[in-house]
Design an enzyme around this catalytic site. Sequence first.
Site, PDB file in Angstrom:
ATOM      1  N   CYS A   1       0.821  -1.211   0.000  1.00  0.00           N
ATOM      2  CA  CYS A   1       0.000   0.000   0.000  1.00  0.00           C
ATOM      3  C   CYS A   1       0.859   1.267   0.000  1.00  0.00           C
ATOM      4  O   CYS A   1       0.652   2.163  -0.832  1.00  0.00           O
ATOM      5  CB  CYS A   1      -0.970  -0.025   1.179  1.00  0.00           C
ATOM      6  SG  CYS A   1      -0.207  -0.466   2.755  1.00  0.00           S
TER       7      CYS A   1
HETATM    8  N1  NAP Z   1      -4.672  -3.955   5.050  1.00  0.00           N
HETATM    9  C1  NAP Z   1      -4.143  -3.301   4.037  1.00  0.00           C
HETATM   10  O1  NAP Z   1      -4.410  -2.105   3.820  1.00  0.00           O
HETATM   11  C2  NAP Z   1      -3.206  -4.008   3.092  1.00  0.00           C
HETATM   12  C3  NAP Z   1      -2.746  -3.303   1.967  1.00  0.00           C
HETATM   13  C4  NAP Z   1      -1.888  -3.942   1.070  1.00  0.00           C
HETATM   14  C5  NAP Z   1      -1.477  -5.229   1.318  1.00  0.00           C
HETATM   15  N2  NAP Z   1      -1.907  -5.875   2.428  1.00  0.00           N
HETATM   16  C6  NAP Z   1      -1.445  -7.250   2.629  1.00  0.00           C
HETATM   17  O2  NAP Z   1      -2.538  -8.115   2.321  1.00  0.00           O
HETATM   18  C7  NAP Z   1      -2.543  -9.238   3.199  1.00  0.00           C
HETATM   19  C8  NAP Z   1      -3.863  -9.227   3.971  1.00  0.00           C
HETATM   20  O3  NAP Z   1      -3.931  -8.039   4.714  1.00  0.00           O
HETATM   21  P1  NAP Z   1      -5.151  -7.694   5.686  1.00  0.00           P
HETATM   22  O4  NAP Z   1      -4.809  -6.420   6.335  1.00  0.00           O
HETATM   23  O5  NAP Z   1      -6.413  -7.834   4.953  1.00  0.00           O
HETATM   24  O6  NAP Z   1      -5.000  -8.893   6.743  1.00  0.00           O
HETATM   25  P2  NAP Z   1      -5.868  -9.265   8.024  1.00  0.00           P
HETATM   26  O7  NAP Z   1      -7.129  -8.471   8.052  1.00  0.00           O
HETATM   27  O8  NAP Z   1      -4.972  -9.182   9.198  1.00  0.00           O
HETATM   28  O9  NAP Z   1      -6.200 -10.803   7.733  1.00  0.00           O
HETATM   29  C9  NAP Z   1      -5.197 -11.785   7.544  1.00  0.00           C
HETATM   30  C10 NAP Z   1      -5.821 -13.069   7.011  1.00  0.00           C
HETATM   31  O10 NAP Z   1      -4.862 -14.126   7.039  1.00  0.00           O
HETATM   32  C11 NAP Z   1      -5.360 -15.227   7.847  1.00  0.00           C
HETATM   33  N3  NAP Z   1      -4.198 -15.721   8.586  1.00  0.00           N
HETATM   34  C12 NAP Z   1      -3.491 -15.041   9.526  1.00  0.00           C
HETATM   35  N4  NAP Z   1      -2.421 -15.771   9.936  1.00  0.00           N
HETATM   36  C13 NAP Z   1      -2.472 -16.932   9.235  1.00  0.00           C
HETATM   37  C14 NAP Z   1      -1.652 -18.090   9.200  1.00  0.00           C
HETATM   38  N5  NAP Z   1      -0.568 -18.207  10.000  1.00  0.00           N
HETATM   39  N6  NAP Z   1      -1.986 -19.116   8.388  1.00  0.00           N
HETATM   40  C15 NAP Z   1      -3.097 -19.029   7.582  1.00  0.00           C
HETATM   41  N7  NAP Z   1      -3.928 -17.946   7.574  1.00  0.00           N
HETATM   42  C16 NAP Z   1      -3.600 -16.903   8.382  1.00  0.00           C
HETATM   43  C17 NAP Z   1      -6.451 -14.609   8.711  1.00  0.00           C
HETATM   44  O11 NAP Z   1      -7.555 -15.364   8.979  1.00  0.00           O
HETATM   45  P3  NAP Z   1      -7.797 -16.624   9.866  1.00  0.00           P
HETATM   46  O12 NAP Z   1      -7.023 -16.393  11.116  1.00  0.00           O
HETATM   47  O13 NAP Z   1      -9.265 -16.664  10.028  1.00  0.00           O
HETATM   48  O14 NAP Z   1      -7.281 -17.757   9.015  1.00  0.00           O
HETATM   49  C18 NAP Z   1      -7.004 -13.520   7.785  1.00  0.00           C
HETATM   50  O15 NAP Z   1      -7.928 -14.103   6.856  1.00  0.00           O
HETATM   51  C19 NAP Z   1      -1.320  -9.072   4.098  1.00  0.00           C
HETATM   52  O16 NAP Z   1      -0.238  -9.798   3.555  1.00  0.00           O
HETATM   53  C20 NAP Z   1      -1.041  -7.583   4.050  1.00  0.00           C
HETATM   54  O17 NAP Z   1       0.297  -7.252   4.294  1.00  0.00           O
HETATM   55  C21 NAP Z   1      -2.775  -5.302   3.311  1.00  0.00           C
END
Ligand code: NAP
Length: 351
Positions: A155
């Site tokens: 991001c």
């Molecule tokens: N948030 C942003 O603005 C943003 C922007 C750009 C990129 N990203 C990237 O996109 C990805 C998702 O971001 P997010 O902010 O949406 O994440 P999030 O809300 O923290 O959710 C993370 C997801 O991964 C699962 N998870 C967590 N640890 C895990 C593990 N050890 N094994 C398997 N599943 C696991 C979680 O669900 P369960 O625990 O239910 O399985 C959840 O579905 C990340 O890599 C982040 O760096 C995020």
Amino acid sequence: MTTPNTPITVGILGASSYTGCELLRLLSRHDGIQVAFVSSRSYAGTPLSTIFPALRGICDRACITPEDATAAQADCVFSCLPHGVSASYLLPFIERGIRVIDLSADFRLQDAAEYARWYGKDHPAPHLLSTAVYGLVEHFRDRIAGAAIVANPGCYPTGMLLPLLPLAARGGIDTARGPLITDAKSGLSGAGRALKLTSHFVEANESMSAYAAGQRHRHVSEMRRLLGDACAQAGTEMPHFIFTPHLLPVNRGILSTIYVPATIDARTCHHMLEEAYAAQRFIRVRPFGQLPALRDVVYSNYCDIGVTDVPDQDTVIIVSAIDNLTRGASGQAIQNMNCMMGFPEHTALGL
Ligand SMILES: NC(=O)c1ccc[n+]([C@@H]2O[C@H](COP(=O)([O-])OP(=O)(O)OC[C@H]3O[C@@H](n4cnc5c(N)ncnc54)[C@H](OP(=O)(O)O)[C@@H]3O)[C@@H](O)[C@H]2O)c1
């Protein structure tokens, strides 16, 4: 461009995430796709619309475990898993020839040693790093169209690189006269949905804080890679740059203020950006001197860019605004999917 006649199927790993919810919100407007599976460890068996009631009637499909998902079929898989976990879950799909879009950082760096240094573990498939295409569509559209693995940009890098790459590639940054400073402020959804003390309402509300200053944020590695390549194109050195992120008490959005030691004046810089993005639907360069705000871009796939000068100085100020969950993550991921699968690039992303 020929649009697929039958809907393509997509799977979402980590659908219980903020980016997963945003993907489904946007995909619900896409006539050309069907959701094949959604996964979550902690919500396996639970309908996604129970986790996110806003998705009721939009995606009532129950989550399966990520382990079960790896055996499922789809034409394209999005991963919303954390870095360090994502690549391992994507490997079985990649090995079966299924095209993947990784929203995590796992395929954004091309050097395995660099990955290990920034992410604290060895990459599970270092041989694939050089095959992944960086998914900044306006700059790598042709390669994305044929890619097996797309590394969706981070991001903060999205907000910084979109204004800087055209300038760097045209020798517009004075690499001898640094530093180039980026001061970026992000809404709290950037930190993900998992509970963290710094994201608690009382900690964040009515406050603002800097973090990972001093080139400690992992996105520095990604910005350095892309900015370095653009400078190499112009035959110039990589500029010395400083990046400091801040937590802003809003739900979504990233506002980046970039101070550029430029080889050209601010109006020429502005003209360069106008020209570079004239034909790019999702990049809006404002008239000179007008700076964007988060309210102009939230819930959209736009990156708005403003340029101004500092009277009697040769520093150029650029301000970019994006929605971290849309342009900085899921909207950009769908833009990539559209490009890979032969849909018009803006499908499901218009206002
Ligand atoms: N948030 C942003 O603005 C943003 C922007 C750009 C990129 N990203 C990237 O996109 C990805 C998702 O971001 P997010 O902010 O949406 O994440 P999030 O809300 O923290 O959710 C993370 C997801 O991964 C699962 N998870 C967590 N640890 C895990 C593990 N050890 N094994 C398997 N599943 C696991 C979680 O669900 P369960 O625990 O239910 O399985 C959840 O579905 C990340 O890599 C982040 O760096 C995020």
